[in-house]
Design an enzyme around this catalytic site. Structure first.
Site, PDB file in Angstrom:
ATOM      1  N   LYS A 288      -4.490   3.266   5.268  1.00  0.00           N
ATOM      2  CA  LYS A 288      -3.904   4.459   4.672  1.00  0.00           C
ATOM      3  C   LYS A 288      -4.490   5.693   5.342  1.00  0.00           C
ATOM      4  CE  LYS A 288      -2.657   6.242   0.115  1.00  0.00           C
ATOM      5  NZ  LYS A 288      -2.775   6.053  -1.333  1.00  0.00           N
ATOM      6  N   GLU A 377       1.808  -1.042 -16.978  1.00  0.00           N
ATOM      7  CA  GLU A 377       1.888  -0.217 -18.182  1.00  0.00           C
ATOM      8  C   GLU A 377       2.103  -1.050 -19.443  1.00  0.00           C
ATOM      9  OE1 GLU A 377       3.434   2.229 -14.682  1.00  0.00           O
ATOM     10  OE2 GLU A 377       3.781   0.212 -15.482  1.00  0.00           O
ATOM     11  N   ARG A 405       7.914   3.013 -19.438  1.00  0.00           N
ATOM     12  CA  ARG A 405       7.994   1.629 -18.970  1.00  0.00           C
ATOM     13  C   ARG A 405       7.400   0.651 -19.978  1.00  0.00           C
ATOM     14  NH1 ARG A 405       6.372   1.227 -12.716  1.00  0.00           N
ATOM     15  NH2 ARG A 405       8.235  -0.067 -12.654  1.00  0.00           N
TER      16      ARG A 405
END
Length: 636
Positions: A288, A377, A405
């Site tokens: 990254k 979640e 969610r």
């Protein structure tokens, strides 16, 4: 390797030739490495001008080039999970010149958007949706007798969500052509990409190996015991040099580990995979922030950039994420640390939003009380419910858009059982440049209809501290929702005592107009009230609402105005309307809030003004309502 972000447009002769993936295919494979360097440099330059996500994009520059070099988008379907990494994709698909409008009103969206380009084939923003979406596209192609490639690119973080594995399991069952590329940029799954593992990965994607593999299965299918033994042997062999056994068990042909920054190698392996049939999983390892030293050294802190001013000094160009002196997230972080110091039942839970929600210090001070459950979640909410059943006091720190969610778990596992779970809901209301996928426009609506819920909307930093304490002390499920960014600058009293449930505060006494303001709208309401001599009430509670105060205001004023940074459909204003109607109060009402549509990205202040929620627009709306209702007011 770049140590600084370019302040002027870099020289990109190869990139300048590319207006679409068709132009990319005109380049020789030996030119792709140079193109990757130009693309990485231009990405840094453009994000430096506009701000936005860039760490993930830097990590997939070579992969993006290889995908568009080998496959034929948009005919072949390509879905990027979450979308943080899609900036290079946008650049290569005809939007290079528009990159300087990124995240600005009327400009490019921060995430893939179907309305923006035919190359953005699925709108994203929430994680772990790509495999389900590409699987649906695969079935649609099958039903229409279309032969095309279907590719999903998903990160190792997004792969932690149950939804991703549900889709993988379904894909393995369907046993049709789909390619899932697992971009592992945190080394959370794999430990190395040494020569041996890379050699085997190339072998597993090669035509000879897969010809033998497929042919052997057909022959050995007539001898089930031998077929089973051969299958196990292949699994054990792969398991020695790769982490792919899990994916093989689901039904995927696992290929990995691959260096995700070797563009030539990626092209070779994708060309081989292109000829294979059935579900394929390519596991690549990337870095990254690849190519920018600060981001490589701090991939989490440099996940996104703010805009770099052209006249910034050399030192200032090496920017870090903006940290306001007192954000609502920081208020929450300070509060939970203060609470944990005096209450040993406190537990903090977050689904991969720990730093964003202000829990970094809490995690460091109380690691045994901090649980980051990754992008899960639904699990986070039910996990909290289980704790609450046995006397622990869990606090779930979550963004408004992501609590959506876990709505079933919120209702069924927490509220139905009236469990003591506090939801600290960050990013409520508009979030600006991240757009509609991340806006918290609906939480007051979807929370207030749930039985047993206590729902609160603080107006400033001190109220946030107080109402968090109130929600924690409440015997049952409670929610405190607050916006992204700074508060108005109110000093926090650091008092952990609860306030009286359901009681609003009159902030300003006026004459014929009363403004019932919820949360962030108290500040513009007070500014408006100074212009028209209106009463302003900081409602604080959305459920239960302060019926006694509303009744008093209805008998002492000529117009009631409700203001909320939430959709007016079923929101806090609707709660006021319902009470007034049920109690037979006859008074004109004006409900102001977010309109019944998805709002595109822009600056929060500009967005609020566009939907009539700045002080000037509120004033004008009230004046119009007074005129329409023929109400005489000495202030107008």
């Amino acid at each position: 390797m770049l140590d600084e972000i370019p302040l002027t447009r870099p020289d990109t002769p190869l990139l300048d030739q590319i207006q679409s993936p068709a132009d990319l295919k005109e380049l020789g494979i030996d030119q792709l490495e140079a193109l990757a360097a130009e693309l990485r440099s231009f990405l840094l330059y453009s994000v430096g001008q506009t701000g936005g996500h860039f760490g993930a994009g830097l990590g997939v520059v070579e992969l993006t080039i290889a995908l568009h070099y080998v496959f034929n988008a948009p005919e072949d379907r390509l879905v990027w999970d979450v979308g943080h990494q899609a900036y290079p994709h946008k650049i290569l698909t005809g939007r290079r010149d528009e990159m300087l409008t990124m995240r600005q009103a009327g400009g490019l969206a921060a995430f893939p958007n179907r309305e923006e380009s035919e190359y953005d084939q699925f709108g994203v923003g929430h994680s772990s949706t790509s495999i389900s979406a590409i699987l649906g596209m695969m079935i649609a192609a099958r039903m229409q007798n279309q032969d095309r490639h279907n590719i999903a690119v998903i990160g190792d973080g997004a792969m932690t969500a149950g939804m991703a594995f549900e889709a993988l399991n379904h894909a393995g069952h369907l046993d049709d052509n789909i390619l899932v590329i697992l971009n592992d940029n945190n080394m959370s799954i794999s430990n190395n990409i040494g020569g041996l593992s890379s050699y085997f990965a190339r072998m597993w994607a090669s035509k000879p190996y897969n010809f033998i593999r497929t042919g052997s299965k057909r022959v050995l299918a007539k001898i089930p015991k031998v077929l089973s033994t051969a299958h196990r042997a292949e699994e054990y062999m792969k398991g020695m040099v790769s982490p792919g056994t899990l994916f093989e068990e689901i039904g995927f042909n696992y290929i990995g580990l691959i260096n995700g920054h070797d563009v030539t190698g990626l092209v070779e392996i994708l060309n081989n995979i292109k000829t294979l049939r059935g579900p394929q999983l390519l596991h690549i390892v990337t870095q990254k922030g690849k190519g920018y030293s600060e981001s490589e050294n701090d991939p989490f802190g440099m996940h996104a950039l703010g805009k770099i001013e052209a006249n910034a000094s050399k030192t200032e160009t090496k920017i870090t994420p903006t940290k306001a002196t007192q954000t609502y997230s920081q208020v929450f972080g300070s509060w939970i640390c203060d609470l944990a110091a005096v209450d040993d039942k406190v537990v903090g839970i977050t689904p991969a939003m720990g730093e964003g929600s202000g829990m970094k210090e809490f995690a460091q001070q109380y690691p045994e009380k901090f649980h980051d459950v990754a992008i899960a979640e639904q699990h986070a909410v039910t996990f909290a419910a289980g704790m609450a059943c046995d006397g622990v006091k869990p606090i779930v720190a979550i963004y408004s858009t992501f609590l959506q969610r876990a709505y079933d778990q919120l209702i069924h596992d927490v509220a139905l059982q009236s469990l003591n779970v506090l939801f600290a809901i960050d990013r409520a209301g508009l979030v600006g440049e991240d757009g509609p996928t991340h806006a918290g426009s609906f939480d007051l609506t979807y929370l207030r209809c749930i039985p047993n819920m206590l729902v609160m909307a603080p107006s400033d930093e001190n109220e946030t501290y107080k109402l968090l304490s109130t929600g924690y002390a409440y015997n049952g499920p409670a929610a405190v929702r607050y916006p992204r960014g700074k508060g108005p600058g109110v000093t926090i009293e650091k008092n952990l005592e609860a306030v009286e449930i359901g009681k609003a505060l009159t902030r300003r006494q006026g004459r014929s107009i009363v403004i019932l303001a919820f949360g962030s709208m108290v500040t513009p309401a007070l500014e408006c009230a100074d212009r028209i001599n209106a009463t302003v009430v900081d409602m604080r509670f959305v459920k239960p609402i302060d019926e006694e105060l509303i009744g008093d205001m209805a008998t002492s004023h000529q117009l009631i105005v409700t203001i909320e940074e939430n959709t007016t459909m079923g929101g806090a204003g609707s709660a006021v309307n319902e009470f007034l109607i049920s109690a037979n109060y006859q008074i004109p009402i004006l409900n102001l809030g977010l309109p019944d549509k998805f709002l595109e990205h822009g600056k929060v202040a500009e967005m609020l003004a566009n939907v009539g929620l700045d002080a000037g627009s509120i004033t004008n709306a009230i004046k119009k309502k007074l005129k329409d209702c023929k109400i005489q007011s000495e202030a107008i």
